[in-house]
Motif scaffolding. Structure first.
Motif, PDB file in Angstrom:
ATOM      1  N   THR A  15      -6.241  -7.443  -6.024  1.00  0.00           N
ATOM      2  CA  THR A  15      -7.445  -8.251  -5.765  1.00  0.00           C
ATOM      3  C   THR A  15      -8.705  -7.417  -5.765  1.00  0.00           C
ATOM      4  O   THR A  15      -9.809  -7.945  -5.923  1.00  0.00           O
ATOM      5  CB  THR A  15      -7.347  -8.943  -4.392  1.00  0.00           C
ATOM      6  OG1 THR A  15      -7.122  -7.935  -3.399  1.00  0.00           O
ATOM      7  CG2 THR A  15      -6.240  -9.975  -4.366  1.00  0.00           C
ATOM      8  N   GLY A  19      -5.959  -1.174  -7.657  1.00  0.00           N
ATOM      9  CA  GLY A  19      -5.032  -2.120  -8.293  1.00  0.00           C
ATOM     10  C   GLY A  19      -5.737  -3.022  -9.286  1.00  0.00           C
ATOM     11  O   GLY A  19      -5.240  -3.261 -10.400  1.00  0.00           O
ATOM     12  N   ARG A  42      -8.430 -15.960  -4.009  1.00  0.00           N
ATOM     13  CA  ARG A  42      -8.844 -14.606  -4.429  1.00  0.00           C
ATOM     14  C   ARG A  42      -8.086 -14.183  -5.683  1.00  0.00           C
ATOM     15  O   ARG A  42      -8.649 -13.608  -6.615  1.00  0.00           O
ATOM     16  CB  ARG A  42      -8.558 -13.576  -3.332  1.00  0.00           C
ATOM     17  CG  ARG A  42      -9.532 -13.638  -2.181  1.00  0.00           C
ATOM     18  CD  ARG A  42      -9.426 -12.378  -1.328  1.00  0.00           C
ATOM     19  NE  ARG A  42     -10.063 -11.235  -1.972  1.00  0.00           N
ATOM     20  CZ  ARG A  42      -9.925  -9.984  -1.596  1.00  0.00           C
ATOM     21  NH1 ARG A  42      -9.128  -9.688  -0.589  1.00  0.00           N
ATOM     22  NH2 ARG A  42     -10.554  -9.019  -2.219  1.00  0.00           N
ATOM     23  N   VAL A  64       2.039 -12.746  -2.910  1.00  0.00           N
ATOM     24  CA  VAL A  64       2.974 -12.056  -2.011  1.00  0.00           C
ATOM     25  C   VAL A  64       2.199 -11.387  -0.881  1.00  0.00           C
ATOM     26  O   VAL A  64       1.117 -10.852  -1.075  1.00  0.00           O
ATOM     27  CB  VAL A  64       3.834 -10.997  -2.758  1.00  0.00           C
ATOM     28  CG1 VAL A  64       3.002  -9.931  -3.421  1.00  0.00           C
ATOM     29  CG2 VAL A  64       4.859 -10.363  -1.824  1.00  0.00           C
ATOM     30  N   ASP A  65       2.811 -11.450   0.288  1.00  0.00           N
ATOM     31  CA  ASP A  65       2.324 -10.683   1.435  1.00  0.00           C
ATOM     32  C   ASP A  65       3.419  -9.683   1.785  1.00  0.00           C
ATOM     33  O   ASP A  65       4.507 -10.075   2.229  1.00  0.00           O
ATOM     34  CB  ASP A  65       2.035 -11.618   2.614  1.00  0.00           C
ATOM     35  CG  ASP A  65       1.495 -10.847   3.809  1.00  0.00           C
ATOM     36  OD1 ASP A  65       1.554  -9.606   3.806  1.00  0.00           O
ATOM     37  OD2 ASP A  65       1.021 -11.506   4.757  1.00  0.00           O
ATOM     38  N   ALA A  67       3.722  -7.846   4.157  1.00  0.00           N
ATOM     39  CA  ALA A  67       4.023  -7.766   5.592  1.00  0.00           C
ATOM     40  C   ALA A  67       5.060  -8.804   6.002  1.00  0.00           C
ATOM     41  O   ALA A  67       5.269  -9.025   7.195  1.00  0.00           O
ATOM     42  CB  ALA A  67       2.740  -7.935   6.403  1.00  0.00           C
ATOM     43  N   GLY A  94      -1.411  -1.603  -0.440  1.00  0.00           N
ATOM     44  CA  GLY A  94      -1.226  -0.823   0.773  1.00  0.00           C
ATOM     45  C   GLY A  94      -2.447  -0.908   1.652  1.00  0.00           C
ATOM     46  O   GLY A  94      -3.492  -1.406   1.242  1.00  0.00           O
ATOM     47  N   TYR A 118       7.089  -1.155  -1.469  1.00  0.00           N
ATOM     48  CA  TYR A 118       7.408  -0.467  -2.729  1.00  0.00           C
ATOM     49  C   TYR A 118       8.924  -0.500  -2.960  1.00  0.00           C
ATOM     50  O   TYR A 118       9.404  -0.719  -4.078  1.00  0.00           O
ATOM     51  CB  TYR A 118       6.967   0.997  -2.677  1.00  0.00           C
ATOM     52  CG  TYR A 118       5.478   1.298  -2.794  1.00  0.00           C
ATOM     53  CD1 TYR A 118       4.504   0.337  -2.568  1.00  0.00           C
ATOM     54  CD2 TYR A 118       5.053   2.584  -3.124  1.00  0.00           C
ATOM     55  CE1 TYR A 118       3.147   0.657  -2.671  1.00  0.00           C
ATOM     56  CE2 TYR A 118       3.703   2.907  -3.233  1.00  0.00           C
ATOM     57  CZ  TYR A 118       2.756   1.946  -2.998  1.00  0.00           C
ATOM     58  OH  TYR A 118       1.424   2.266  -3.097  1.00  0.00           O
ATOM     59  N   VAL A 140       1.659   4.459  -6.151  1.00  0.00           N
ATOM     60  CA  VAL A 140       0.387   5.036  -5.694  1.00  0.00           C
ATOM     61  C   VAL A 140       0.615   5.582  -4.280  1.00  0.00           C
ATOM     62  O   VAL A 140       0.797   4.829  -3.328  1.00  0.00           O
ATOM     63  CB  VAL A 140      -0.746   3.999  -5.735  1.00  0.00           C
ATOM     64  CG1 VAL A 140      -2.051   4.662  -5.295  1.00  0.00           C
ATOM     65  CG2 VAL A 140      -0.892   3.423  -7.146  1.00  0.00           C
ATOM     66  N   SER A 141       0.641   6.905  -4.199  1.00  0.00           N
ATOM     67  CA  SER A 141       0.809   7.606  -2.923  1.00  0.00           C
ATOM     68  C   SER A 141      -0.543   8.202  -2.562  1.00  0.00           C
ATOM     69  O   SER A 141      -1.591   7.582  -2.834  1.00  0.00           O
ATOM     70  CB  SER A 141       1.895   8.668  -3.079  1.00  0.00           C
ATOM     71  OG  SER A 141       2.023   9.431  -1.915  1.00  0.00           O
ATOM     72  N   LYS A 171       2.804   7.378   3.152  1.00  0.00           N
ATOM     73  CA  LYS A 171       2.523   7.953   1.823  1.00  0.00           C
ATOM     74  C   LYS A 171       3.526   9.067   1.487  1.00  0.00           C
ATOM     75  O   LYS A 171       3.866   9.280   0.315  1.00  0.00           O
ATOM     76  CB  LYS A 171       1.075   8.459   1.763  1.00  0.00           C
ATOM     77  CG  LYS A 171       0.044   7.336   1.873  1.00  0.00           C
ATOM     78  CD  LYS A 171      -0.041   6.465   0.620  1.00  0.00           C
ATOM     79  CE  LYS A 171       0.231   5.043   0.813  1.00  0.00           C
ATOM     80  NZ  LYS A 171       0.157   4.240  -0.425  1.00  0.00           N
ATOM     81  N   HIS A 195      -1.653  10.546  -6.773  1.00  0.00           N
ATOM     82  CA  HIS A 195      -2.799  10.550  -5.841  1.00  0.00           C
ATOM     83  C   HIS A 195      -4.007  10.082  -6.651  1.00  0.00           C
ATOM     84  O   HIS A 195      -4.381  10.746  -7.625  1.00  0.00           O
ATOM     85  CB  HIS A 195      -3.024  11.961  -5.299  1.00  0.00           C
ATOM     86  CG  HIS A 195      -4.296  12.081  -4.508  1.00  0.00           C
ATOM     87  ND1 HIS A 195      -4.520  11.333  -3.361  1.00  0.00           N
ATOM     88  CD2 HIS A 195      -5.412  12.825  -4.689  1.00  0.00           C
ATOM     89  CE1 HIS A 195      -5.722  11.632  -2.886  1.00  0.00           C
ATOM     90  NE2 HIS A 195      -6.276  12.524  -3.675  1.00  0.00           N
ATOM     91  N   PRO A 196      -4.614   8.957  -6.285  1.00  0.00           N
ATOM     92  CA  PRO A 196      -5.710   8.426  -7.109  1.00  0.00           C
ATOM     93  C   PRO A 196      -7.051   9.112  -6.862  1.00  0.00           C
ATOM     94  O   PRO A 196      -8.028   8.822  -7.563  1.00  0.00           O
ATOM     95  CB  PRO A 196      -5.780   6.954  -6.666  1.00  0.00           C
ATOM     96  CG  PRO A 196      -5.311   6.975  -5.240  1.00  0.00           C
ATOM     97  CD  PRO A 196      -4.273   8.064  -5.161  1.00  0.00           C
ATOM     98  N   SER A 201     -13.061   2.188  -2.579  1.00  0.00           N
ATOM     99  CA  SER A 201     -12.518   0.846  -2.847  1.00  0.00           C
ATOM    100  C   SER A 201     -12.781   0.012  -1.599  1.00  0.00           C
ATOM    101  O   SER A 201     -13.752   0.255  -0.884  1.00  0.00           O
ATOM    102  CB  SER A 201     -11.013   0.972  -3.119  1.00  0.00           C
ATOM    103  OG  SER A 201     -10.386   1.599  -2.015  1.00  0.00           O
ATOM    104  N   TYR A 215     -15.408   6.167   5.038  1.00  0.00           N
ATOM    105  CA  TYR A 215     -15.482   5.493   3.733  1.00  0.00           C
ATOM    106  C   TYR A 215     -16.843   4.842   3.503  1.00  0.00           C
ATOM    107  O   TYR A 215     -17.256   4.659   2.364  1.00  0.00           O
ATOM    108  CB  TYR A 215     -14.329   4.486   3.576  1.00  0.00           C
ATOM    109  CG  TYR A 215     -13.079   5.175   3.046  1.00  0.00           C
ATOM    110  CD1 TYR A 215     -12.911   5.406   1.680  1.00  0.00           C
ATOM    111  CD2 TYR A 215     -12.094   5.649   3.902  1.00  0.00           C
ATOM    112  CE1 TYR A 215     -11.789   6.058   1.187  1.00  0.00           C
ATOM    113  CE2 TYR A 215     -10.968   6.303   3.420  1.00  0.00           C
ATOM    114  CZ  TYR A 215     -10.819   6.501   2.050  1.00  0.00           C
ATOM    115  OH  TYR A 215      -9.717   7.161   1.567  1.00  0.00           O
TER     116      TYR A 215
END
Ligand SMILES: NC(=O)c1ccc[n+]([C@@H]2O[C@H](COP(=O)([O-])OP(=O)(O)OC[C@H]3O[C@@H](n4cnc5c(N)ncnc54)[C@H](OP(=O)(O)O)[C@@H]3O)[C@@H](O)[C@H]2O)c1
Length: 286
Positions: A15, A19, A42, A64-65, A67, A94, A118, A140-141, A171, A195-196, A201, A215
Motif C-alpha cells: 500500500t 512494497g 487503500r 490480508v492482515d 497479524a 512489516g 513471511y 525484505v530484512s 529481522k 537490506h533496502p 517510507s 524518521y
C-alpha cells in the motif's frame, strides 16, 4: 526464468513504501502482479494507481492482515485459487511496534507479522513456487538484524519488551528463515534477503517515541522508497542472479550477515517452532 510478461509476482505490504515501489517497478516490467493490503479501499486505490502508471492492467489485489492466522489462511487459499504458479514472491509487509502488542492469536506483533507472516506465505505457496520450474523469493530484512537476539524460550517477548530489540530480532529471523529455506528448498526456488537501506517510507511514522522522531527529522537524508525498492526488484528479476540463493544483499551487492543469522541449530529450531505455531510446513515431498 520465463519471459517476464508470462510471470506471476506477489508483493506483500504494497500500500505504501518499499512494497508499493517494488510492485510498481514489477508492473512496469510487464509481470502480472498481485499486491496485498489490509484495507480494501487503500488496496483498490493502489491497484488503480499502478495500473494507470504502468499501463499494465494485470495488477490485482489480495487482502490480508498478517497479524491474524485466520486472515493469512484465507489469503493463501485465495492466491492458490487464483494462480497455479508463482514466479516471484516478495515478502515485505512489516512494522515496528513501540509498545508490546499482541495479535488475535496471542503472539507479539513483530514476531507474528514480520517473521511468521513471511514463513506462512512462503511455505503456504511453496507448491506454486515449485510449479513453474524456476522461482525467486525475496525477503525484505534489515541491517537492524545486527542488534537482534532470538530468544527461543520467549519468542513473544513477554519478558522486558523493548521495541527495537523485538524489531531487530524479527529481522534476524527473516535471515535465519532465508538461509534455512535455501537449504531446504529445491534448487529451482532461489530465496535471498535484502537490506533496502534506511528509507523514508511510512515506516515508524505511526509510532511514538524515538523511532518516529528519527524518521521525521532525518527524512531528507534517507533513501526514497523507490531507491529502497531497487535491490528487491533486481533480486526478483536480474538474469545474472539465476541460481543465487541464501544470501543477503544491499545496493545490489552481497552483504555480510551476522554469524547468528547463519546458525544452523538456531535456524532449525526456529523453523520447527514456526511450523508448530502456524500449522504450515513444507509438503512431505518438498
Ligand atoms: N523504512 C526503512 O528504513 C526500512 C529499513 C530496513 C528494512 N525495512 C523493511 O522494509 C519493509 C517495508 O517497510 P516500509 O519501510 O516500506 O514501511 P511502510 O511504508 O510502513 O510499509 C509497510 C507495509 O507493510 C504493510 N503492513 C504492515 N503491517 C501489516 C499487517 N499486519 N498485515 C498486512 N500488511 C501489513 C503496510 O500495510 P498497511 O497500509 O495496511 O499498513 C504497508 O503496506 C518492512 O519489512 C521493513 O521491516 C524498512
Amino acid at each position: 526464468m520465463r519471459a517476464i510478461a508470462e510471470q506471476v509476482h506477489l508483493v506483500t505490504g504494497a500500500t505504501q513504501g518499499i512494497g508499493k515501489e517494488t510492485a510498481r517497478a514489477l508492473a512496469r516490467l510487464g509481470a502480472r502482479v498481485i499486491v496485498t493490503a489490509r484495507d480494501q479501499a487503500r488496496g483498490t486505490a493502489v491497484v488503480d494507481e499502478l495500473r494507470a502508471d504502468s499501463g499494465n492492467q494485470r495488477v490485482e489485489l489480495a487482502l490480508v492482515d498478517f497479524a491474524s492466522f485466520r486472515s493469512v489462511r484465507a489469503f493463501l487459499d485465495e492466491v492458490r485459487a487464483r494462480v497455479d504458479r508463482l514466479d516471484v514472491l516478495v515478502n515485505n509487509a512489516g512494522g515496528y511496534f513501540q509498545s508490546r502488542q499482541e495479535t488475535e492469536d496471542g503472539h507479539e506483533m513483530s514476531f507474528q507479522v514480520n517473521h511468521l507472516g513471511y514463513f506462512m506465505t512462503t511455505l503456504g505457496l511453496f507448491p506454486q513456487l515449485r510449479a513453474g520450474g524456476s522461482a525467486r523469493v525475496v525477503c525484505v530484512s534489515s541491517d537492524a538484524h545486527w542488534g537482534g537476539k532470538v530468544r527461543l524460550d520467549d519468542l513473544d517477548r513477554t519478558r522486558g519488551y523493548a521495541a527495537y530489540g523485538a524489531y531487530a530480532a524479527s529481522k534476524l529471523m527473516n535471515l535465519l528463515f532465508t538461509v534455512e529455506a535455501a537449504r531446504r528448498f529445491p534448487s529451482t526456488i532461489a530465496i535471498n534477503g535484502v537490506h533496502p537501506g534506511v528509507v523514508a517510507s511510512g515506516f515508524g511514522l505511526g509510532e511514538s517515541g524515538v523511532i518516529k522522531a528519527f524518521y521525521r527529522v532525518a527524512r531528507p537524508l534517507l533513501r526514497t522508497s523507490q531507491q529502497g525498492a531497487d535491490t528487491p526488484v533486481w533480486l526478483a528479476t536480474a538474469p545474472e542472479l539465476d541460481g543465487v540463493t541464501g544470501k543477503y544483499w544491499a545496493r545490489r551487492q552481497e552483504r555480510g550477515m551476522r554469524a547468528a543469522a547463519r546458525d544452523k541449530e538456531l535456524a532449525r529450531r526456529l523453523w520447527e517452532e514456526s511450523e508448530r505455531l502456524t500449522g504450515v510446513s513444507l509438503p512431505a515431498d518438498g
